[in-house]
Design an enzyme around this catalytic site. Structure first.
Site, PDB file in Angstrom:
ATOM      1  N   LYS A  60       0.828  -1.203   0.000  1.00 49.59           N
ATOM      2  CA  LYS A  60       0.000   0.000   0.000  1.00 49.59           C
ATOM      3  C   LYS A  60       0.860   1.251   0.000  1.00 49.59           C
ATOM      4  CE  LYS A  60      -3.765  -2.393   2.358  1.00 49.59           C
ATOM      5  NZ  LYS A  60      -4.422  -2.681   3.661  1.00 49.59           N
ATOM      6  N   GLN A 104      -4.312  -1.097   9.727  1.00 52.13           N
ATOM      7  CA  GLN A 104      -4.284  -2.446   9.177  1.00 52.13           C
ATOM      8  C   GLN A 104      -4.906  -3.447  10.151  1.00 52.13           C
ATOM      9  OE1 GLN A 104      -3.252  -3.399   6.075  1.00 52.13           O
ATOM     10  NE2 GLN A 104      -3.960  -5.448   6.589  1.00 52.13           N
ATOM     11  N   ASP A 127     -10.761   3.300   4.364  1.00 50.92           N
ATOM     12  CA  ASP A 127     -11.151   1.889   4.331  1.00 50.92           C
ATOM     13  C   ASP A 127     -12.669   1.737   4.277  1.00 50.92           C
ATOM     14  OD1 ASP A 127      -9.543  -0.278   4.007  1.00 50.92           O
ATOM     15  OD2 ASP A 127      -9.227  -0.680   6.131  1.00 50.92           O
TER      16      ASP A 127
END
Length: 300
Positions: A60, A104, A127
């Site tokens: 990422k 994460q 997200d």
């Protein structure tokens, strides 16, 4: 349009090349970044030393840099406390150079993931997991930040079948808030008739076999077999599972939730790896750029 490649099998489905499509999307994002006055900022937070999570975060961050983003990574020890993690998120919430925050998952067991997600500014929640964004998506708010995997999956579906799915039946196997539920909403918004199935669905193969669009997102290796796939279906395999394989140097290979070798009747299918996975990262970049542009317009 998604990159489609012919199957190596003469009678096999079209293989949807998510890796090539993601590369095109990130190239377009880099062009957009070069043309705007704001530099999108993405902050990724990793807690602990889980090897798979570390690989995802590294990918990422590298993609963000290729897109011309301001990319920041915060790596915290596995014994980080909730207070420490929440304090970092609050700092990132107040940082005007950061437009997107991604923590994460999964987090170490002693940390409350729901509370961590709730602490993120919804307008920086790239997200798409904050309850505010879930609500925005449910009511059709165009400013909703959509979770990256459903957004990428929908992009590939639309590339194969078009943006209007009226008259098509879709079955989503999996009901998670990360993939199954938001993808079902996106499919309905595109006028598909949607069924959400799961591990307790009776006659699962029969339910799946109705689907013109079949999405597998359950995290169980190759659970969707030949009997579940309607001839001519478009199959989106979200799963990524490790199975033992002594022929591999690593000792394992990656497979999806669909038994790929049994999907010969499908019209098109995403491979694992190289299908939905790269699209997830590409959509994270798009969400971050969109958040930056909204903030620049004074909407975020």
């Amino acid at each position: 349009m998604a990159q489609l490649s012919s199957s190596e099998r003469d009678d096999g489905p079209i293989i949807i090349d998510g890796k090539a499509e993601a590369a095109m999307i990130t190239a377009e994002i880099a062009d957009r970044v070069a043309a705007i006055s704001v530099v999108p900022g993405l902050a990724v937070v990793l807690v602990g030393d889980d090897p798979a999570s570390a690989v995802y975060v590294r990918n990422k961050s590298r993609t963000a840099e290729r897109c011309g983003f301001h990319s920041v990574q915060h790596t915290l020890p596995a014994d980080t406390t909730m207070d420490t993690l929440l304090a970092l998120i609050e700092t990132l919430n107040r940082d005007d150079a950061v437009h997107g925050i991604l923590v994460q998952l999964p987090l170490p067991g002693h940390l409350d993931s729901a509370a961590v997600i709730a602490a993120i500014d919804p307008d920086k929640d790239v997200d798409g997991l904050h309850v505010t964004n879930a609500g925005r998506l449910t009511v059709g708010d165009p400013d909703a930040i959509v979770p990256c995997t459903p957004l990428g999956s929908m992009h590939l579906i639309s590339a194969v079948l078009g943006s209007d799915l009226a008259g098509r039946e879709a079955v989503v196997v999996g009901r998670s808030r990360l993939v199954g539920l938001p993808l079902a909403l996106l499919l309905m918004r595109a006028n598909a008739t949607v069924t959400i199935a799961h591990s307790r669905t009776k006659n699962l193969d029969a339910v799946c076999r109705r689907a013109d669009i079949l999405v597998a997102a359950v995290g169980r290796a190759e659970m969707i077999g030949e009997a579940a796939i309607k001839p001519g279906a478009t199959v989106i395999d979200v799963g990524i599972n490790r199975v033992e394989d002594e022929t591999k140097k690593s000792g394992y290979r990656l497979v999806g939730d669909v038994a790929f070798s049994q999907a010969h009747a499908a019209h098109a299918i995403t491979p694992v790896p190289g299908g939905v996975g790269p699209m997830t990262i590409a959509m994270l970049m798009r969400n971050t750029l969109d958040a930056a542009e909204r903030r620049a317009r004074g909407q975020g």
